[in-house]
Scaffold this active site. Structure first.
Site, PDB file in Angstrom:
ATOM      1  CD  GLN A 119      41.556  10.210 -42.738  1.00 16.02           C
ATOM      2  OE1 GLN A 119      42.314   9.978 -41.803  1.00 16.02           O
ATOM      3  NE2 GLN A 119      41.982  10.745 -43.881  1.00 16.02           N
ATOM      4  CG  HIS A 177      45.064   6.268 -42.641  1.00 11.25           C
ATOM      5  ND1 HIS A 177      46.399   6.411 -42.900  1.00 11.25           N
ATOM      6  CD2 HIS A 177      44.530   7.501 -42.814  1.00 11.25           C
ATOM      7  CE1 HIS A 177      46.667   7.666 -43.216  1.00 11.25           C
ATOM      8  NE2 HIS A 177      45.544   8.344 -43.181  1.00 11.25           N
ATOM      9  CD  GLU A 222      43.090  11.493 -36.628  1.00 13.47           C
ATOM     10  OE1 GLU A 222      44.320  11.590 -36.797  1.00 13.47           O
ATOM     11  OE2 GLU A 222      42.440  10.468 -36.931  1.00 13.47           O
ATOM     12  CG  HIS A 223      40.834  13.973 -39.674  1.00 12.26           C
ATOM     13  ND1 HIS A 223      41.166  12.643 -39.505  1.00 12.26           N
ATOM     14  CD2 HIS A 223      41.992  14.647 -39.801  1.00 12.26           C
ATOM     15  CE1 HIS A 223      42.478  12.516 -39.537  1.00 12.26           C
ATOM     16  NE2 HIS A 223      43.016  13.714 -39.714  1.00 12.26           N
ATOM     17  CG  ASP A 248      46.000  13.716 -43.918  1.00  8.01           C
ATOM     18  OD1 ASP A 248      45.940  14.037 -42.720  1.00  8.01           O
ATOM     19  OD2 ASP A 248      45.513  12.656 -44.363  1.00  8.01           O
ATOM     20  CG  HIS A 250      56.191  26.193   3.469  1.00  5.26           C
ATOM     21  ND1 HIS A 250      56.595  24.920   3.727  1.00  5.26           N
ATOM     22  CD2 HIS A 250      55.900  26.235   2.122  1.00  5.26           C
ATOM     23  CE1 HIS A 250      56.556  24.207   2.614  1.00  5.26           C
ATOM     24  NE2 HIS A 250      56.139  24.986   1.619  1.00  5.26           N
TER      25      HIS A 250
END
Length: 427
Positions: A251, A254, A319-320, A353, A412
């Site tokens: 990761q 990235h 995230e992971h 992934d 109403h």
């Protein structure tokens, strides 16, 4: 990669997609220019930032077929198998509507229908992501979206990567466009001469894409504001330090803003992983990016108890989240907040992934506390339906009118009672 003793609350350095004032102003100007100039603006920005001279924005069938023809057959088979796995997983998310009938002849129901159109952004720049095509398109297809558009930045020759084109070819997508950044999001939201606007925009991108999605949200729907990638790993002494380090770096490569965190009770393991990260960084092709990520956003926390590790993981809501412990399955049941959980030694994050079938478009910045992975649910709407019979109306109209007047909404109440007036005068 620093080692710290885990005590109390973690100091989480979230990378929020707020941008600078200059970036936000630039995005607003880009969106406005696309609204006014349409295709011309997209071609102008392609030349300015992608160094691409475009005569047309739309990818032709010939370009797609040529890419498929020269693509490595083994990779074509790999992408096809991955697509099948992703489709199989997402088929399980399909929802049916329901109807509750009542004895008085009334019923209430929910109808599930797909949105009509979706625009799926696929990042370019430092890497091309055919996997993002699969992850965004397939849930939309399973949901039943009629019109699916893929848009991605061109290279300096004015082309999309073969991988992106082949992934679209596998899925039968023919509406692809060459544009990236905030201008691509503006085109999907508001349309140009070549691109009709869509109902929803999904897919990750850089800070300008994230800011543009935030700006157009409300005029169209979006999936999420994605931040830099994140991984957290819970590991004990049954795990292997070189494997943990490899997963952290998967990761880190990235983005310089990506975060990689190890949570462990073992100081020895922490030190081994620290050494392995330093060793493996030396041979990574994207070492500059990964080094910056590890230096600025990497951390190893050593806890005294397993309970502290679990508490920290849930606080991170990453995230992971990988769990590499002797009791990984059991421990995973105590995790409430994570975009995706990877259980056991052989479930490294890249498995998700690319190939397992789960979606890799995941919540970041601890938003896994309240949000989920991209899915079929993102491409459908749920419409509630009411059918009241005369008997149901007679039984309940006075109650409804009283509740309306309780809230001071006389119209109403009269709307319900107006049926009573008609019935009495007709009899």
């Amino acid at each position: 990669m620093n080692i710290e003793r885990l005590t109390g609350e973690l100091s989480i350095r979230r990378q929020l997609a707020d941008g600078t004032a200059t970036q936000l102003e630039a995005v607003k100007q880009i969106i406005q220019q696309v609204k006014i100039e349409g295709d011309a603006a997209l071609m102008h920005f392609a030349k300015k930032w992608d160094r691409a001279e475009l005569s047309s924005l739309r990818v032709t069938k010939e370009e797609i077929e040529e890419a498929a023809g020269r693509f490595d057959p083994r990779l074509l088979g790999d992408l096809t198998e991955a697509a099948n796995n992703i489709r199989s997983y997402h088929e399980g998310q399909k929802q049916q509507g329901y109807r509750h009938d009542r004895e008085d002849g009334s019923y209430v129901a929910q109808r599930v229908t797909a949105i009509e159109s979706a625009g799926l952004y696929v990042p370019g720049g430092t890497a091309a992501y055919p996997s993002s095509v699969l992850m965004n398109v397939i849930p939309a297809q399973v949901a039943g979206v009629e019109r699916i558009v893929v848009i991605s930045p061109p290279d300096s020759e004015g082309k999309l990567s073969d991988g992106v084109l082949v992934a679209a070819h596998i899925l039968g997508i023919e509406e692809l466009y060459k544009s990236g950044g905030a201008q691509a999001i503006a085109a999907l939201a508001y349309g140009t001469e070549s691109i009709e606007p869509v109902d929803k925009i999904t897919g990750p991108g850089n800070i300008f894409v994230a800011l543009a999605k935030r700006e157009v949200n409300g005029d169209v729907a979006i999936d999420m504001i994605a931040g830099p990638s994140e991984i957290a790993i819970i590991a004990d002494e049954s795990a292997y330090a070189d494997e943990i380090a490899a997963d952290l770096l998967s990761q880190a490569e990235h983005d310089p803003l990506a975060s990689a965190v190890l949570l462990t009770e073992s100081l020895e393991m922490a030190e081994q992983v620290q050494a392995q990260v330093a060793k493996q960084l030396k041979t990574l092709p994207r070492a500059d990016i990964a080094t910056a990520s590890i230096r600025d956003h990497g951390m190893i926390y050593v806890a005294d108890t397993r309970a502290e590790l679990i508490r920290a993981a849930n606080q991170l809501a990453p995230e992971h989240l990988e769990i590499m412990t002797s009791d990984a399955e059991r421990l995973s049941e105590e995790i409430r907040h994570a975009g995706a959980i990877f259980i056991g030694r052989y479930s490294s994050e890249p498995v998700g992934d690319y190939f397992a079938g789960t979606n890799h478009v995941l919540p970041t910045n601890s938003t896994a506390r309240f949000s989920s992975a991209l899915s079929v649910y993102d491409f459908v709407k749920r419409t509630s339906i009411v059918h009241y019979s005369e008997q149901a109306w007679r039984n309940n109209q006075e109650k409804i009118a009283r509740l309306a007047r309780l809230e001071g909404l006389e119209a109403h109440a009269r709307a319900v009672e107006s049926r009573a007036w008609k019935k009495e005068n007709q009899s």
